[in-house]
Scaffold this motif. Structure first.
Motif, PDB file in Angstrom:
ATOM      1  N   SER A  29       0.822  -1.211   0.000  1.00 60.77           N
ATOM      2  CA  SER A  29       0.000   0.000   0.000  1.00 60.77           C
ATOM      3  C   SER A  29       0.859   1.266   0.000  1.00 60.77           C
ATOM      4  O   SER A  29       0.432   2.314  -0.486  1.00 60.77           O
ATOM      5  N   LEU A  30       2.062   1.167   0.536  1.00 63.13           N
ATOM      6  CA  LEU A  30       2.963   2.320   0.601  1.00 63.13           C
ATOM      7  C   LEU A  30       3.760   2.543  -0.683  1.00 63.13           C
ATOM      8  O   LEU A  30       4.435   3.568  -0.817  1.00 63.13           O
ATOM      9  N   LYS A  32       3.142   3.465  -3.754  1.00 64.20           N
ATOM     10  CA  LYS A  32       2.922   4.721  -4.481  1.00 64.20           C
ATOM     11  C   LYS A  32       3.556   5.903  -3.769  1.00 64.20           C
ATOM     12  O   LYS A  32       4.090   6.803  -4.412  1.00 64.20           O
ATOM     13  N   THR A  33       3.504   5.898  -2.438  1.00 65.94           N
ATOM     14  CA  THR A  33       4.033   7.034  -1.682  1.00 65.94           C
ATOM     15  C   THR A  33       5.562   7.108  -1.731  1.00 65.94           C
ATOM     16  O   THR A  33       6.126   8.143  -1.407  1.00 65.94           O
ATOM     17  N   THR A  34       6.221   6.033  -2.137  1.00 68.78           N
ATOM     18  CA  THR A  34       7.688   6.065  -2.229  1.00 68.78           C
ATOM     19  C   THR A  34       8.170   6.850  -3.442  1.00 68.78           C
ATOM     20  O   THR A  34       9.335   7.209  -3.497  1.00 68.78           O
ATOM     21  N   ALA A  35       7.260   7.101  -4.387  1.00 67.36           N
ATOM     22  CA  ALA A  35       7.609   7.812  -5.630  1.00 67.36           C
ATOM     23  C   ALA A  35       8.822   7.154  -6.298  1.00 67.36           C
ATOM     24  O   ALA A  35       9.831   7.796  -6.581  1.00 67.36           O
ATOM     25  N   ARG A  39      11.582   8.840  -2.139  1.00 69.11           N
ATOM     26  CA  ARG A  39      11.245   9.495  -0.876  1.00 69.11           C
ATOM     27  C   ARG A  39      11.681   8.588   0.276  1.00 69.11           C
ATOM     28  O   ARG A  39      11.219   7.461   0.377  1.00 69.11           O
ATOM     29  N   PRO A  42       8.842   7.056   3.271  1.00 68.08           N
ATOM     30  CA  PRO A  42       7.977   5.988   2.767  1.00 68.08           C
ATOM     31  C   PRO A  42       8.761   4.779   2.248  1.00 68.08           C
ATOM     32  O   PRO A  42       8.320   3.639   2.399  1.00 68.08           O
ATOM     33  N   THR A  43       9.932   5.018   1.685  1.00 69.00           N
ATOM     34  CA  THR A  43      10.755   3.910   1.182  1.00 69.00           C
ATOM     35  C   THR A  43      11.218   3.029   2.331  1.00 69.00           C
ATOM     36  O   THR A  43      11.133   1.795   2.256  1.00 69.00           O
ATOM     37  N   CYS A  46       8.206   1.108   3.627  1.00 65.50           N
ATOM     38  CA  CYS A  46       7.823   0.078   2.662  1.00 65.50           C
ATOM     39  C   CYS A  46       8.772  -1.119   2.734  1.00 65.50           C
ATOM     40  O   CYS A  46       8.332  -2.263   2.875  1.00 65.50           O
ATOM     41  N   LEU A  89      -7.532   4.346  -3.091  1.00 66.06           N
ATOM     42  CA  LEU A  89      -6.713   4.857  -4.193  1.00 66.06           C
ATOM     43  C   LEU A  89      -7.525   5.126  -5.457  1.00 66.06           C
ATOM     44  O   LEU A  89      -6.966   5.368  -6.513  1.00 66.06           O
TER      45      LEU A  89
END
Length: 117
Positions: A29-30, A32-35, A39, A42-43, A46, A89
């Motif tokens: 789920s995380l 996408k937030t890691t870009a 980032r 979030p990385t 994750c 999402l």
């Protein structure tokens, strides 16, 4: 070992598997937030989730047959991620996707019914 001790170990293995699935779902789920892992926060979260998931999965398969554990892992994880994608999402959830999830869940049930426990 007594029969009760074996059942307790089996139960614990399924608890570990459940936590492993939850950690994997959280990590996925995380993503996408890691870009694209650009980032840091979030990385780290994750990758930490995936690491925890695999450590717990490795512990669970000491008592649960690998095929059964992986069927539960992949089936429940996939169904949960699809639900999270649809609810949080804004990913489309059509009849074909629902049918696919139903088939995955049916497969997990079949593997568990014929699996050696």
């Amino acid at each position: 070992m007594s029969r009760r001790a074996i059942r307790t170990e089996d139960r614990m293995a399924y608890v570990l598997l459940g936590i492993a699935i939850a950690a994997e779902v959280l990590a996925t789920s995380l993503l996408k937030t890691t870009a694209g892992f650009s980032r840091l926060g979030p990385t780290v979260a994750c990758l930490g989730g995936y690491l925890l998931a695999f450590i717990l999965l490795a512990q669970a398969v000491k008592e649960i047959p690998v095929g059964v554990a992986y069927a539960l892992w992949s089936g429940l994880g996939t169904a949960t991620i699809v639900a999270i994608g649809a609810v949080f999402l804004d990913e489309p959830l059509g009849l074909a996707k629902l049918a696919g999830i139903a088939l995955i869940i049916a497969g997990v049930v079949i593997v568990n019914l014929v699996g050696e426990h």
